[in-house]
Motif scaffolding. Structure first.
Motif, PDB file in Angstrom:
ATOM      1  N   ASP A  52       0.839  -1.201   0.000  1.00  0.00           N
ATOM      2  CA  ASP A  52       0.000   0.000   0.000  1.00  0.00           C
ATOM      3  C   ASP A  52       0.872   1.248   0.000  1.00  0.00           C
ATOM      4  O   ASP A  52       1.863   1.293   0.737  1.00  0.00           O
ATOM      5  N   ALA A  54       0.519   3.914   1.485  1.00  0.00           N
ATOM      6  CA  ALA A  54       0.631   4.467   2.840  1.00  0.00           C
ATOM      7  C   ALA A  54       1.873   3.952   3.567  1.00  0.00           C
ATOM      8  O   ALA A  54       2.381   4.600   4.492  1.00  0.00           O
ATOM      9  N   GLY A 165      -5.884   1.921 -10.100  1.00  0.00           N
ATOM     10  CA  GLY A 165      -5.335   1.280  -8.905  1.00  0.00           C
ATOM     11  C   GLY A 165      -6.432   0.587  -8.108  1.00  0.00           C
ATOM     12  O   GLY A 165      -7.606   0.568  -8.496  1.00  0.00           O
ATOM     13  N   ALA A 186      -4.958   7.817 -15.329  1.00  0.00           N
ATOM     14  CA  ALA A 186      -4.038   6.716 -15.031  1.00  0.00           C
ATOM     15  C   ALA A 186      -2.768   6.905 -15.849  1.00  0.00           C
ATOM     16  O   ALA A 186      -2.725   7.749 -16.756  1.00  0.00           O
ATOM     17  N   GLN A 235      -2.235  17.049 -10.512  1.00  0.00           N
ATOM     18  CA  GLN A 235      -3.620  16.658 -10.864  1.00  0.00           C
ATOM     19  C   GLN A 235      -4.629  17.313  -9.919  1.00  0.00           C
ATOM     20  O   GLN A 235      -5.714  17.710 -10.331  1.00  0.00           O
ATOM     21  N   CYS A 252      -8.271  11.433  -0.525  1.00  0.00           N
ATOM     22  CA  CYS A 252      -7.979  10.054  -0.124  1.00  0.00           C
ATOM     23  C   CYS A 252      -6.485   9.827  -0.010  1.00  0.00           C
ATOM     24  O   CYS A 252      -6.009   9.205   0.941  1.00  0.00           O
ATOM     25  N   GLY A 254      -2.244  11.108  -1.723  1.00  0.00           N
ATOM     26  CA  GLY A 254      -1.445  12.047  -2.523  1.00  0.00           C
ATOM     27  C   GLY A 254      -0.146  11.406  -2.960  1.00  0.00           C
ATOM     28  O   GLY A 254       0.945  11.913  -2.707  1.00  0.00           O
ATOM     29  N   ILE A 255      -0.260  10.259  -3.658  1.00  0.00           N
ATOM     30  CA  ILE A 255       0.932   9.440  -3.936  1.00  0.00           C
ATOM     31  C   ILE A 255       2.023  10.198  -4.692  1.00  0.00           C
ATOM     32  O   ILE A 255       3.201   9.904  -4.504  1.00  0.00           O
ATOM     33  N   SER A 256       1.659  11.220  -5.485  1.00  0.00           N
ATOM     34  CA  SER A 256       2.703  11.931  -6.243  1.00  0.00           C
ATOM     35  C   SER A 256       3.650  12.666  -5.300  1.00  0.00           C
ATOM     36  O   SER A 256       4.752  13.039  -5.693  1.00  0.00           O
ATOM     37  N   TYR A 258       4.392  11.438  -2.012  1.00  0.00           N
ATOM     38  CA  TYR A 258       4.896  10.607  -0.912  1.00  0.00           C
ATOM     39  C   TYR A 258       6.417  10.485  -0.919  1.00  0.00           C
ATOM     40  O   TYR A 258       7.041  10.415   0.126  1.00  0.00           O
ATOM     41  N   ILE A 283      -9.457   8.868   6.849  1.00  0.00           N
ATOM     42  CA  ILE A 283      -8.695   7.619   6.966  1.00  0.00           C
ATOM     43  C   ILE A 283      -9.740   6.521   7.081  1.00  0.00           C
ATOM     44  O   ILE A 283     -10.712   6.642   7.842  1.00  0.00           O
ATOM     45  N   PHE A 329       5.095   2.397  -6.826  1.00  0.00           N
ATOM     46  CA  PHE A 329       5.360   3.823  -7.031  1.00  0.00           C
ATOM     47  C   PHE A 329       5.680   4.149  -8.486  1.00  0.00           C
ATOM     48  O   PHE A 329       5.769   5.312  -8.851  1.00  0.00           O
ATOM     49  N   GLY A 331       3.812   2.577 -10.930  1.00  0.00           N
ATOM     50  CA  GLY A 331       2.596   2.250 -11.678  1.00  0.00           C
ATOM     51  C   GLY A 331       2.615   0.879 -12.336  1.00  0.00           C
ATOM     52  O   GLY A 331       1.905   0.659 -13.311  1.00  0.00           O
TER      53      GLY A 331
HETATM   54  N1  NAP Z   1      -7.293   7.659   3.189  1.00  0.00           N
HETATM   55  C1  NAP Z   1      -7.225   6.332   3.365  1.00  0.00           C
HETATM   56  O1  NAP Z   1      -7.672   5.772   4.363  1.00  0.00           O
HETATM   57  C2  NAP Z   1      -6.566   5.505   2.288  1.00  0.00           C
HETATM   58  C3  NAP Z   1      -6.653   4.095   2.314  1.00  0.00           C
HETATM   59  C4  NAP Z   1      -6.077   3.374   1.262  1.00  0.00           C
HETATM   60  C5  NAP Z   1      -5.404   4.060   0.240  1.00  0.00           C
HETATM   61  N2  NAP Z   1      -5.317   5.415   0.294  1.00  0.00           N
HETATM   62  C6  NAP Z   1      -4.619   6.171  -0.768  1.00  0.00           C
HETATM   63  O2  NAP Z   1      -5.233   5.854  -2.000  1.00  0.00           O
HETATM   64  C7  NAP Z   1      -4.270   5.971  -3.034  1.00  0.00           C
HETATM   65  C8  NAP Z   1      -4.275   4.693  -3.863  1.00  0.00           C
HETATM   66  O3  NAP Z   1      -3.844   3.617  -3.033  1.00  0.00           O
HETATM   67  P1  NAP Z   1      -3.948   2.105  -3.539  1.00  0.00           P
HETATM   68  O4  NAP Z   1      -3.583   1.250  -2.397  1.00  0.00           O
HETATM   69  O5  NAP Z   1      -5.251   1.919  -4.188  1.00  0.00           O
HETATM   70  O6  NAP Z   1      -2.760   2.040  -4.599  1.00  0.00           O
HETATM   71  P2  NAP Z   1      -2.890   1.811  -6.143  1.00  0.00           P
HETATM   72  O7  NAP Z   1      -3.680   2.952  -6.705  1.00  0.00           O
HETATM   73  O8  NAP Z   1      -3.336   0.424  -6.423  1.00  0.00           O
HETATM   74  O9  NAP Z   1      -1.382   1.905  -6.617  1.00  0.00           O
HETATM   75  C9  NAP Z   1      -0.723   3.118  -6.656  1.00  0.00           C
HETATM   76  C10 NAP Z   1      -0.850   3.746  -8.077  1.00  0.00           C
HETATM   77  O10 NAP Z   1      -0.541   5.140  -7.974  1.00  0.00           O
HETATM   78  C11 NAP Z   1      -0.108   5.602  -9.214  1.00  0.00           C
HETATM   79  N3  NAP Z   1       1.027   6.516  -9.020  1.00  0.00           N
HETATM   80  C12 NAP Z   1       2.221   6.225  -8.461  1.00  0.00           C
HETATM   81  N4  NAP Z   1       3.005   7.322  -8.451  1.00  0.00           N
HETATM   82  C13 NAP Z   1       2.282   8.306  -9.050  1.00  0.00           C
HETATM   83  C14 NAP Z   1       2.555   9.682  -9.362  1.00  0.00           C
HETATM   84  N5  NAP Z   1       3.715  10.250  -9.048  1.00  0.00           N
HETATM   85  N6  NAP Z   1       1.578  10.395  -9.961  1.00  0.00           N
HETATM   86  C15 NAP Z   1       0.392   9.832 -10.281  1.00  0.00           C
HETATM   87  N7  NAP Z   1       0.080   8.541 -10.016  1.00  0.00           N
HETATM   88  C16 NAP Z   1       1.026   7.813  -9.406  1.00  0.00           C
HETATM   89  C17 NAP Z   1       0.342   4.378 -10.024  1.00  0.00           C
HETATM   90  O11 NAP Z   1      -0.528   4.184 -11.128  1.00  0.00           O
HETATM   91  P3  NAP Z   1      -0.354   5.030 -12.493  1.00  0.00           P
HETATM   92  O12 NAP Z   1       0.156   4.065 -13.518  1.00  0.00           O
HETATM   93  O13 NAP Z   1      -1.725   5.496 -12.780  1.00  0.00           O
HETATM   94  O14 NAP Z   1       0.621   6.126 -12.250  1.00  0.00           O
HETATM   95  C18 NAP Z   1       0.179   3.218  -9.067  1.00  0.00           C
HETATM   96  O15 NAP Z   1      -0.256   2.044  -9.702  1.00  0.00           O
HETATM   97  C19 NAP Z   1      -2.940   6.257  -2.363  1.00  0.00           C
HETATM   98  O16 NAP Z   1      -2.698   7.649  -2.405  1.00  0.00           O
HETATM   99  C20 NAP Z   1      -3.162   5.811  -0.953  1.00  0.00           C
HETATM  100  O17 NAP Z   1      -2.320   6.447  -0.037  1.00  0.00           O
HETATM  101  C21 NAP Z   1      -5.885   6.139   1.279  1.00  0.00           C
END
Ligand code: NAP
Length: 350
Positions: A52, A54, A165, A186, A235, A252, A254-256, A258, A283, A329, A331
């Motif tokens: 994840d 996070a 994702g 994406a 974005q 939710c 901000g992976i860009s 992290y 969260i 990270f 993609g």
């Molecule tokens: N608030 C909460 O409780 C909570 C819970 C779970 C997850 N989240 C958040 O939700 C988001 C997605 O999490 P997930 O577990 O579902 O992961 P995910 O989307 O399955 O995997 C991460 C994806 O982020 C994209 N990415 C990576 N670096 C990037 C960048 N610099 N700019 C744009 N896109 C980028 C990549 O796809 P691309 O090929 O599209 O770049 C990658 O496949 C994360 O930000 C995570 O922290 C929050």
């Protein structure tokens, strides 16, 4: 010879991205056994580890919603594990459970950390790995973030970033089910095709396309009513610039940002005021009491074919962790990213 267990330990805090071979250390230790169990504890072997975004945040020594992982500690992670032995009245040997056991092959957990797989979910069209996907934290995040914070209405425009994702793909489909017009972003054309051709999104945009900004504007002619943001940075800024009056911004992730050593905030901040945007972070744990309701609804949608999910499973066990972080990270995953630590069909031994 006594069974060994490979585990991933934090060796040094990264300043930017996780550095393969340096941020983490892999160490083989003597695996705990049934003899080590105390009352209320279970002995577990890991089958799958959830990767994840996070997890990157848990490496920073700063105040957050959970304490940071300490140097030398086993890296925190959610897993699907099999119970090898139990001194709990509630959990039996052989049970498949989800448990935040960390990245290790064999471990001990107390019964209150362990959640047995609900048989009803698995029989309702679900499979074991869904426990960390649609029925796990990413599915719950998508469900509550979209429905409780985004509140999409029929005909509204919803934009989801990182839409291919684990979280984004489910959030986008839930917005479609709610009757919205859904735009996803994406990082590849293959992901965009999956979003429109398989998941039924109205538009999918590759943010690496040189014309992305212009296409983002074209794709939101009536502006954005709900922005479900997984990415932040550029974005988020673009979405603020296209926000409708009284829109909802579901913050939710901000992976860009992290791995960024210097974080950048949005320039279009004043849109929040002029367009009266409601921007709310959350969260997923905030909704823990309602997970069972969400899981039942998601199981129903899966059964009806209204919701689809995909997963990317990396084989190679604990030793594949650096590769998994890299893919997350960069993609490399479509849908939920997991590492298979042990094939569930293989025989276990204590
Ligand atoms: N608030 C909460 O409780 C909570 C819970 C779970 C997850 N989240 C958040 O939700 C988001 C997605 O999490 P997930 O577990 O579902 O992961 P995910 O989307 O399955 O995997 C991460 C994806 O982020 C994209 N990415 C990576 N670096 C990037 C960048 N610099 N700019 C744009 N896109 C980028 C990549 O796809 P691309 O090929 O599209 O770049 C990658 O496949 C994360 O930000 C995570 O922290 C929050």
């Amino acid at each position: 010879m006594a069974r060994q267990s490979l585990q991933l330990e934090l060796a040094e805090r990264p300043t930017g991205a996780i550095v393969p071979g340096r941020t983490f250390r892999q160490r083989r230790v003597a695996a705990p056994t049934e003899a080590d169990l105390q009352d209320g504890q279970v002995l577990l072997e890991c089958l799958y580890v959830s990767f994840d975004p996070a997890m990157r945040g848990w490496l920073d020594d700063r105040r957050s919603y959970v304490p940071p992982v300490q140097i030398g500690e086993v890296m925190r992670a959610a897993t699907i594990s099999r119970v090898l032995a139990s001194r709990s009245a509630r959990i039996r040997a052989g049970d498949i459970v989800t448990v935040p056991m960390g990245i290790r092959e064999v471990g001990i957990a107390s019964e209150d950390q362990v959640e047995p797989a609900p048989p009803a979910l698995l029989s309702a069209g679900g499979k074991m790995t869904d426990l960390l996907g649609v029925f796990g934290l990413t599915g719950m995040t998508a469900y509550f973030g979209m429905l409780k914070i985004g509140e999409p209405k029929p005909g509204e425009t919803v934009v989801v970033s990182a839409a291919a994702g684990a979280t984004g793909s489910v959030a986008a489909q839930i917005a479609k089910i709610a009757g919205a017009r859904v735009v996803g972003t994406a990082g590849s054309d293959e992901k965009c095709r999956w979003l429109t051709e398989e998941l039924g999104l109205d538009v999918a945009l590759n943010y690496k396309d040189p014309d992305f900004k212009a296409k983002f504007k074209q794709a939101t002619p009536k502006f954005i009513d709900v922005f479900f943001d997984n990415v932040g940075g550029e974005q988020l800024d673009m979405a603020l610039g296209r926000a409708n009056a009284f829109s909802r911004f579901v913050m939710c992730g901000g992976i860009s940002q992290y791995n960024a050593e210097s974080k950048s905030g949005p320039r279009n901040f004043n849109s929040i005021i002029s367009q009266r945007i409601k921007m709310q972070g959350f969260i997923v744990f905030d909704f823990a009491k309602e997970y069972s309701t969400a899981r039942a609804q998601i199981a129903k949608w899966l059964g009806e074919g209204k919701l689809k999910r995909r997963e990317t499973i990396i084989k190679g066990g604990v030793a594949a962790s650096d590769e998994a972080f890299k893919q997350l990270f960069q993609g490399g995953n479509i849908g939920k990213l997991l590492v298979e630590v042990k094939n569930p069909d293989e025989v276990s031994r204590l």
